[in-house]
Scaffold this active site. Structure first.
Site, PDB file in Angstrom:
ATOM      1  N   LYS A   1     -10.390  -5.304  -8.713  1.00  0.00           N
ATOM      2  CA  LYS A   1     -10.528  -4.233  -8.958  1.00  0.00           C
ATOM      3  C   LYS A   1     -10.000  -3.165  -9.296  1.00  0.00           C
ATOM      4  O   LYS A   1     -10.159  -2.596 -10.641  1.00  0.00           O
ATOM      5  CB  LYS A   1     -12.152  -4.608  -7.659  1.00  0.00           C
ATOM      6  CG  LYS A   1     -11.575  -4.295  -6.830  1.00  0.00           C
ATOM      7  CD  LYS A   1     -12.844  -3.802  -5.858  1.00  0.00           C
ATOM      8  CE  LYS A   1     -12.599  -4.283  -4.201  1.00  0.00           C
ATOM      9  NZ  LYS A   1     -13.017  -4.887  -3.489  1.00  0.00           N
TER      10      LYS A   1
ATOM     11  N   LYS B   1      -3.386 -11.901  -9.336  1.00  0.00           N
ATOM     12  CA  LYS B   1      -4.624 -12.129  -8.345  1.00  0.00           C
ATOM     13  C   LYS B   1      -5.509 -11.361  -9.855  1.00  0.00           C
ATOM     14  O   LYS B   1      -5.204 -10.025  -9.996  1.00  0.00           O
ATOM     15  CB  LYS B   1      -4.358 -11.792  -7.311  1.00  0.00           C
ATOM     16  CG  LYS B   1      -5.436 -12.077  -6.657  1.00  0.00           C
ATOM     17  CD  LYS B   1      -5.553 -12.227  -5.062  1.00  0.00           C
ATOM     18  CE  LYS B   1      -6.355 -10.661  -4.535  1.00  0.00           C
ATOM     19  NZ  LYS B   1      -6.478 -10.691  -2.955  1.00  0.00           N
TER      20      LYS B   1
ATOM     21  N   LYS C   1       0.733  -0.916  -0.359  1.00  0.00           N
ATOM     22  CA  LYS C   1       0.010   0.458   0.169  1.00  0.00           C
ATOM     23  C   LYS C   1       0.859   1.392  -0.122  1.00  0.00           C
ATOM     24  O   LYS C   1       0.524   2.319  -0.356  1.00  0.00           O
ATOM     25  CB  LYS C   1      -1.517  -0.318   1.232  1.00  0.00           C
ATOM     26  CG  LYS C   1      -2.316  -0.949   0.858  1.00  0.00           C
ATOM     27  CD  LYS C   1      -3.253  -0.773   1.358  1.00  0.00           C
ATOM     28  CE  LYS C   1      -4.726  -1.432   1.570  1.00  0.00           C
ATOM     29  NZ  LYS C   1      -5.771  -1.470   2.625  1.00  0.00           N
TER      30      LYS C   1
END
Ligand code: TRP
Length: 329
Positions: free
Chosen positions: A197, A194, A112
């Site tokens: 979205k 993976k 992140k």
């Protein structure tokens, strides 16, 4: 009675990966001898900048989605994290029992930071502690999550064990429950990644709310390979293997049976069959979701009663914790 806890971020449109890896299993865990707490973690969401109105709306939409996926708000406590203050309160006490070193080793934190380099805030750093508080407040036995959350479950266990050793038995030490398959649905465009979205290429993921046309189109464009044979071989045939995995998980077929069923057929056929299986399962979920969103009064009742059931259990644990560490509370 066994307790189950899991959380989902109220972020945008969840994908097939979220559905297979989490949402669908959550409803299956509801049972006679288990009580489930399912929480929309809006406080985790604000570790990245959010639009206030959009966040509120999406939290409600996520509640509707969970019900549409089979979570029964009478059997289980379905609630929004920020409506149960004990989460923030326990999180502070746990922060004081967590080391900087262990938090700085979290891979999701590192990821992140790389993605949001302009907003590396302290909440991003202590994110796993809030998650540990979520879980430990309910004396949770089982935490159904995708594989990417494994490290967060480990740290929750470490914190629980450390606290128990320091102050006496206070928390149940939880176990992660990670599905054999489905923890990982891969991108349709880059099967080494993976399904996500936040993929800049929308053909890489199928959103739960995609229309049948869009689902079919995305599967038709899925990346495969050039040898033309349908078999399960994730290493050498990641695209075809991903399609087969999705197919088995939406048809409840074994991999062996699925491979046998496609023997001698082409990739085009595999793609349309997978798309159809997905459409068949998602269509009723989508219909129920839309119906629920038109009934805000019902959704409000659900979250109010969910929060008050959750708070009752959470406050018992919090009280014990405050007592252990010498807070008046
Ligand atoms: N971190 C989880 C995710 O991103 C969401 C989450 C927050 C969670 N609190 C939790 C999951 C507690 C399980 C248990 O998916």
């Amino acid at each position: 009675m066994k307790y189950v806890f899991s959380g989902i971020q109220p972020s945008g449109s969840p994908t097939l990966g979220n559905y297979v890896g989490a949402l669908r299993n959550w409803s299956l865990l509801q049972g006679e001898d288990r009580f489930c707490y399912y929480c929309v973690v809006d406080m985790h969401a604000i570790t990245v900048r959010q639009d206030a109105e959009a966040l509120k709306r999406r939290s409600m939409e996520t509640v509707a989605l969970l019900i549409a996926c089979g979570i029964d708000p009478v059997k289980s406590a379905l609630f929004i994290q920020s409506q149960v203050p004990a989460h923030a309160e326990l999180s502070w006490v746990l922060c004081c029992n967590t080391y900087m070193g262990e938090l700085s080793r979290m891979t999701q934190y590192k990821d992140k930071c790389a993605k949001h380099a302009d907003n590396i805030n302290a909440g991003l750093f202590t994110y796993p502690v809030l998650m540990a508080a979520d879980i430990l407040l309910y004396q949770t036995d089982l935490v159904p999550v995708g594989v990417d959350q494994k490290q967060h479950i480990e740290i929750a266990r470490d914190i629980a064990i450390r606290f128990n050793n320091a102050y006496g038995e206070t928390f149940k030490v939880p176990e992660g429950f990670i599905p054999k398959f489905g923890g990982r649905v891969m991108s349709l465009q880059d099967p080494a990644q993976k399904m996500s979205k936040s993929d800049p290429n929308p053909n890489g993921f199928v959103a739960i709310m995609d229309t049948p046309d869009v689902i079919l189109k995305k599967f038709k464009r899925a990346v495969t390979d050039s040898d033309g044979e349908i078999r399960y071989d994730p290493e050498n045939k990641p695209g075809v293997s991903n399609l087969l995995s999705i197919y088995t998980s939406f048809t409840d077929m074994s991999m062996e049976d699925a491979v046998a069923a496609f023997a001698g057929k082409g990739y085009g056929n595999l793609k349309t069959e997978v798309a159809q299986a997905v459409i068949d399962e998602l269509t009723p979920v989508q219909q129920e979701y839309k119906r629920l969103l038109d009934d805000q009064a019902y959704l409000n009742d659900v979250i109010q009663s969910g929060a008050s059931r959750a708070a009752k259990h959470a406050n018992e644990t919090l009280r014990a914790v405050y007592d252990c560490v010498g807070l008046h509370g």
